[in-house]
Design a protein around this motif. Structure first.
Motif, PDB file in Angstrom:
ATOM      1  N   LEU A  35       0.850  -1.179   0.000  1.00 35.90           N
ATOM      2  CA  LEU A  35       0.000   0.000   0.000  1.00 35.90           C
ATOM      3  C   LEU A  35       0.890   1.235   0.000  1.00 35.90           C
ATOM      4  N   PHE A  36       0.633   2.190  -0.917  1.00 29.79           N
ATOM      5  CA  PHE A  36       1.492   3.355  -1.141  1.00 29.79           C
ATOM      6  C   PHE A  36       0.773   4.617  -0.713  1.00 29.79           C
ATOM      7  N   ASN A  37       1.479   5.476   0.032  1.00 32.05           N
ATOM      8  CA  ASN A  37       0.929   6.773   0.408  1.00 32.05           C
ATOM      9  C   ASN A  37       2.086   7.743   0.624  1.00 32.05           C
ATOM     10  N   ASN A  38       2.262   8.676  -0.327  1.00 31.60           N
ATOM     11  CA  ASN A  38       3.262   9.737  -0.204  1.00 31.60           C
ATOM     12  C   ASN A  38       4.660   9.162   0.054  1.00 31.60           C
ATOM     13  N   PHE A  39       5.049   8.197  -0.804  1.00 33.31           N
ATOM     14  CA  PHE A  39       6.359   7.554  -0.750  1.00 33.31           C
ATOM     15  C   PHE A  39       6.600   6.812   0.569  1.00 33.31           C
ATOM     16  N   GLN A  40       5.512   6.376   1.203  1.00 32.46           N
ATOM     17  CA  GLN A  40       5.587   5.453   2.332  1.00 32.46           C
ATOM     18  C   GLN A  40       4.787   4.213   1.955  1.00 32.46           C
ATOM     19  N   ILE A  41       5.357   3.024   2.172  1.00 33.74           N
ATOM     20  CA  ILE A  41       4.686   1.786   1.820  1.00 33.74           C
ATOM     21  C   ILE A  41       4.571   0.901   3.051  1.00 33.74           C
ATOM     22  N   CYS A  42       3.502   0.074   3.041  1.00 32.03           N
ATOM     23  CA  CYS A  42       3.339  -0.956   4.061  1.00 32.03           C
ATOM     24  C   CYS A  42       2.811  -2.201   3.375  1.00 32.03           C
ATOM     25  N   VAL A  43       2.976  -3.339   4.046  1.00 31.96           N
ATOM     26  CA  VAL A  43       2.620  -4.626   3.455  1.00 31.96           C
ATOM     27  C   VAL A  43       1.215  -5.009   3.872  1.00 31.96           C
ATOM     28  N   PRO A  62       2.157   8.961  -7.904  1.00 29.42           N
ATOM     29  CA  PRO A  62       2.419  10.184  -8.660  1.00 29.42           C
ATOM     30  C   PRO A  62       2.712   9.855 -10.127  1.00 29.42           C
ATOM     31  N   SER A  63       2.172  10.665 -11.040  1.00 31.67           N
ATOM     32  CA  SER A  63       2.375  10.436 -12.457  1.00 31.67           C
ATOM     33  C   SER A  63       3.708  11.049 -12.904  1.00 31.67           C
ATOM     34  N   GLY A  64       4.181  10.599 -14.067  1.00 30.73           N
ATOM     35  CA  GLY A  64       5.393  11.154 -14.651  1.00 30.73           C
ATOM     36  C   GLY A  64       6.681  10.528 -14.154  1.00 30.73           C
ATOM     37  N   TRP A  65       6.597   9.457 -13.350  1.00 27.15           N
ATOM     38  CA  TRP A  65       7.791   8.807 -12.799  1.00 27.15           C
ATOM     39  C   TRP A  65       7.918   7.395 -13.376  1.00 27.15           C
ATOM     40  N   ASP A  66       9.149   6.934 -13.495  1.00 30.89           N
ATOM     41  CA  ASP A  66       9.425   5.539 -13.829  1.00 30.89           C
ATOM     42  C   ASP A  66       9.751   4.808 -12.527  1.00 30.89           C
ATOM     43  N   TRP A  67       9.143   3.596 -12.354  1.00 27.89           N
ATOM     44  CA  TRP A  67       9.209   2.905 -11.059  1.00 27.89           C
ATOM     45  C   TRP A  67       9.888   1.544 -11.210  1.00 27.89           C
ATOM     46  N   VAL A  68      10.676   1.183 -10.200  1.00 26.93           N
ATOM     47  CA  VAL A  68      11.236  -0.160 -10.078  1.00 26.93           C
ATOM     48  C   VAL A  68      11.134  -0.575  -8.614  1.00 26.93           C
ATOM     49  N   ALA A  69      11.135  -1.899  -8.401  1.00 28.37           N
ATOM     50  CA  ALA A  69      11.194  -2.453  -7.047  1.00 28.37           C
ATOM     51  C   ALA A  69      12.579  -3.064  -6.854  1.00 28.37           C
ATOM     52  N   MET A  70      13.275  -2.596  -5.824  1.00 33.52           N
ATOM     53  CA  MET A  70      14.581  -3.167  -5.472  1.00 33.52           C
ATOM     54  C   MET A  70      14.364  -4.216  -4.386  1.00 33.52           C
ATOM     55  N   THR A 118      13.513  -8.190   1.476  1.00 33.04           N
ATOM     56  CA  THR A 118      13.478  -6.759   1.769  1.00 33.04           C
ATOM     57  C   THR A 118      13.165  -6.007   0.468  1.00 33.04           C
ATOM     58  N   VAL A 119      12.152  -5.139   0.523  1.00 34.42           N
ATOM     59  CA  VAL A 119      11.658  -4.472  -0.690  1.00 34.42           C
ATOM     60  C   VAL A 119      11.666  -2.957  -0.482  1.00 34.42           C
ATOM     61  N   GLN A 120      12.138  -2.224  -1.495  1.00 30.71           N
ATOM     62  CA  GLN A 120      12.084  -0.762  -1.503  1.00 30.71           C
ATOM     63  C   GLN A 120      11.754  -0.316  -2.925  1.00 30.71           C
ATOM     64  N   LEU A 121      10.847   0.675  -3.060  1.00 33.05           N
ATOM     65  CA  LEU A 121      10.488   1.207  -4.367  1.00 33.05           C
ATOM     66  C   LEU A 121      11.370   2.414  -4.698  1.00 33.05           C
ATOM     67  N   LYS A 122      11.715   2.550  -5.978  1.00 34.49           N
ATOM     68  CA  LYS A 122      12.535   3.651  -6.457  1.00 34.49           C
ATOM     69  C   LYS A 122      11.854   4.283  -7.659  1.00 34.49           C
ATOM     70  N   ALA A 123      11.720   5.623  -7.638  1.00 36.03           N
ATOM     71  CA  ALA A 123      11.091   6.366  -8.726  1.00 36.03           C
ATOM     72  C   ALA A 123      12.114   7.319  -9.335  1.00 36.03           C
ATOM     73  N   THR A 124      12.145   7.390 -10.671  1.00 37.93           N
ATOM     74  CA  THR A 124      13.062   8.295 -11.361  1.00 37.93           C
ATOM     75  C   THR A 124      12.280   9.141 -12.350  1.00 37.93           C
ATOM     76  N   GLN A 125      12.744  10.377 -12.501  1.00 40.30           N
ATOM     77  CA  GLN A 125      12.154  11.318 -13.460  1.00 40.30           C
ATOM     78  C   GLN A 125      13.284  12.212 -13.961  1.00 40.30           C
ATOM     79  N   GLU A 164      16.713  13.443 -13.963  1.00 39.66           N
ATOM     80  CA  GLU A 164      17.760  13.390 -12.944  1.00 39.66           C
ATOM     81  C   GLU A 164      17.195  13.265 -11.536  1.00 39.66           C
ATOM     82  N   LEU A 165      15.866  13.342 -11.394  1.00 39.54           N
ATOM     83  CA  LEU A 165      15.236  13.244 -10.075  1.00 39.54           C
ATOM     84  C   LEU A 165      15.106  11.776  -9.681  1.00 39.54           C
ATOM     85  N   VAL A 166      15.445  11.468  -8.421  1.00 36.23           N
ATOM     86  CA  VAL A 166      15.339  10.120  -7.883  1.00 36.23           C
ATOM     87  C   VAL A 166      14.738  10.208  -6.488  1.00 36.23           C
TER      88      VAL A 166
END
Length: 690
Positions: free
Chosen positions: A3-11, A34-42, A77-84, A86-88
């Motif tokens: 579950l995602f809320n303002n770059f905070q996630i919980c399982v 948020p729109s306009g970002w590319d997402w990956v799960a590390m 262990t899971v962390q989401l990363k968003a890039t736009q 040069e923004l990370v």
């Protein structure tokens, strides 16, 4: 699911899948992404690291997982990363679990999934480009063939057009003459009916237009046609004359159409009447709407009336608000909680979740105590008496004991909570207290070995060993002069609670809440439905690197990096040893969970087992199921179904099977007054006796 809320996630739901599941599991992220970002799960487990691309969905983000992604069992262990550009930006880190499977041959990706998928997309794009080029060449060849076929067909069509042109001119002239004749006939019959005349006029006008169009087409066609154009021109002239005659006839028919116009005016009058009726209907609808608004207002006024039969919310002088103002708040905790809340008031209940170990004593290689978690929790809410044994039990005069394997008393004792300190009492008549063992109940399993004993007014605990008890023996002594009659059974957490008989409250209930996974530690807020998972389950086996470790004069081993973070001798539970937070204890062997690193140290285990090498220890370990439960670095919250828990009348007894319980609410003022009065009376009595 995350579950995602303002770059905070919980399982939500700790289980991600099972080892080697392929294309049947997804890593889903739900929330306001948020729109306009590319997402990956590390993703990381131990020293293995992967990057999994996420794609946008209607509800958030998702990635379908392969067997390689799920090739290792344990906590991921899971962390989401968003890039736009040069923004990370990163989210927090959470943990999810992949269960073990018995077979499979997938391996953890040697390069991150993100790069593998990129290579696959490049190869697919190259293949698509090659296929497109081949298709374009084929299309060009098909177009050339189609152009040649079209040229051949055009030549044939031109020849056919010239041959049909002369015939078309002749047919058009004849059609014009026939149309003019039809118009004359229609005009002659127009006097019979205005409606028929109007139709005939329309027909004549259309015919005239058709004749003129045909004539014009004939003239144009004749100018470019073959030598027979002169004859076609004569026919066109005659068609024009016929058209003019038809127009005169149409004028005559138009005069007769005046009557039809009068009819149209009558229709307009009818429309005015209809509009008047519609206006009246609208007024009626407005009146009905006004009545509905008045009814709604009356309903709102009715809501201000206090219903004394319910504890209401949101009203200044509602029952619930009065309770909040006048009744003191209370909070009570323990294995079994007894309290006297205001009847019908919503209680806030939170229970601990602690792992259960079989057996007794300190765990060691010689005293193995397996660890069990919880797949669900049970909450009991009852009155002062928690046993529902409402029938008398009669032990015949000539019997020392009486055996039963069914009935109310048998079922009632089986339903009592295990692992809790309880007291039981009952009223008895005809029992000989001087002979044998009296006033005792014993539960037995199928092998007729005693499971546990219940003596009247003596504390007892039903073991949590999972044994199924099948027989109940009630002892009432020997040499009785009459039948022993036991009645008014009562059970509670204290001796005082069973002093006097209180009937079982029929409003008592049990609430079961499944977790969807096995939980080895944490808390459950029954009121909000929030399950907080705070512990990790770990098996120590030979899949980890094992080395020799000597501390002081004790020979032991260490396991390389089985932990998900680097703690320092934190609390934990082990099936084969004592986990301690101290540097040293007075024991032959103990376990450290971390020492500012992700290692597990087993101090002195080689000495206890009589071993000297790591290989010998590994051989022994392969025959064991060594389990450890240790705290998570960051607890994970999971949303379950909230439960409404309303206080019963009188004394409430509340407990759960997963650990201690904390109950808060509002205390019944009447109960408080009665307790104070009893204390005052006791003090006064003591003062008189001085």
């Amino acid at each position: 699911m995350l579950l995602f809320n303002n770059f905070q996630i919980c399982v939500k739901g700790l289980l991600l899948g099972y080892q080697y599941d392929n294309l049947t599991r997804t890593l889903d992220v739900q929330g306001d992404i948020p729109s306009g970002w590319d997402w990956v799960a590390m993703v990381q487990i131990g020293n293995n690291f992967d990057i999994i691309p996420l794609t946008a969905t209607e509800t958030g983000l998702s990635a379908t997982l392969t067997a390689d992604n799920l090739s290792i069992t344990g906590y991921y262990t899971v962390q989401l990363k968003a890039t736009q550009g040069e923004l990370v930006q990163h989210t927090n880190v959470v943990q999810t679990f992949v269960g073990a499977s018995l077979s499979g041959d997938a391996k953890w990706p040697t390069i991150p999934t993100e790069f593998t998928q990129l290579e696959q997309r490049v190869q697919a794009s190259a293949a698509e480009a090659q296929a497109s080029a081949e298709a374009a060449a084929q299309s060009a060849q098909d177009a050339e063939t189609a152009a040649q076929d079209a040229a051949d067909q055009t030549a044939q069509q031109l020849q056919s057009a010239f041959e049909a042109l002369a015939k078309e001119v002749s047919d058009s002239a004849q059609s014009a003459e026939a149309s003019a004749q039809s118009a004359s006939t229609a005009a002659g019959s127009a006097d019979q009916s205005a409606s028929a005349a109007w139709a005939s006029a329309n027909q004549a006008a259309a015919s005239a237009q058709s004749a003129a169009a045909a004539s014009s087409a004939a003239a144009q066609s004749a100018s470019g046609a073959i030598a027979a154009a002169g004859t076609a021109q004569s026919a066109a002239t005659q068609a024009q004359q016929s058209a003019e005659s038809a127009g005169q006839q149409a004028q005559t028919a138009g005069d007769h159409a005046a009557d039809a116009d009068q009819s149209a005016k009558s229709a307009a009058d009818a429309q005015v009447s209809a509009e008047t009726a519609a206006g009246n209907a609208e007024q009626s609808a407005n009146a009905a709407a006004q009545s509905a608004q008045e009814a709604d207002a009356a309903a709102e006024n009715a809501k201000t009336i206090i219903d004394d039969t319910t504890a209401q919310l949101g009203k200044t002088w509602s029952s619930l608000t009065i309770v909040d103002r006048l009744a003191p708040a209370f909070e009570s905790s323990g294995p079994v909680v007894t309290c006297n809340p205001v009847e019908g008031y919503p209680l806030h209940v939170v229970s601990q979740i602690v792992p259960v170990q079989e057996g007794e004593g300190d765990p060691s290689p010689d005293n193995v105590r397996p660890i069990k978690g919880w797949a669900e929790a049970n909450l009991w809410v009852g009155g002062a008496n928690i046993i529902n044994a409402f029938d008398e039990l009669i032990i015949p005069q000539d019997r020392y004991s009486f055996s039963i394997s069914s009935g109310n008393l048998f079922d009632a004792i089986k339903s009592l909570p295990r692992g809790k300190t309880l007291y039981m009492s009952w009223d008895d008549v005809g029992t000989n207290y001087d002979q044998g063992t009296s006033n005792m109940i014993s539960f037995y399993n199928g092998g007729h070995s005693a499971g546990f004993k219940i003596q009247k007014n003596v504390a007892f605990i039903i073991p949590t060993d999972g044994i199924v008890y099948t027989q109940l023996l009630c002892y009432a002594g020997t040499n009785k002069t009459q039948d022993a009659v036991w009645s008014n059974f009562r059970c509670g957490p204290t001796l005082e609670s069973v002093a006097d008989y209180v009937p079982y409250n029929p409003a008592s209930k049990t609430i079961t809440l499944p977790f969807g996974q096995v939980v080895y530690g944490g808390t459950l807020d029954w009121t909000t439905g929030v399950l907080t998972v705070g512990s990790i389950f770990l098996k120590l086996d030979t899949t980890y690197s094992i080395g020799l470790y000597q501390f002081q004069d004790k020979n032991g081993v260490f396991f390389s990096s089985p932990l998900l973070y680097s703690p320092s001798r934190i609390e934990g539970v082990c099936s084969h040893g004592i986990c301690t937070t101290y540097p040293s204890i007075s024991s032959e062997s103990w376990i450290w969970i971390g020492a500012n690193n992700p290692l597990v140290y087993w101090i002195g285990v080689l000495d206890v087992l009589g071993l000297s090498t790591v290989d010998e220890f590994k051989s022994w370990l392969d025959t064991q199921d060594v389990q450890i439960v240790y705290p998570m670095q960051e607890p994970v919250t999971i949303q379950l179904t909230p439960q409404e828990i309303l206080a019963l009348s009188g004394t409430n007894t509340i407990y759960t099977d997963t650990g201690d319980t904390t109950v808060s609410g509002r205390a019944d003022p009447n109960a408080i007054i009665q307790q104070l009065a009893a204390r005052i009376a006791a003090l006064e009595g003591a003062a008189i006796n001085l």
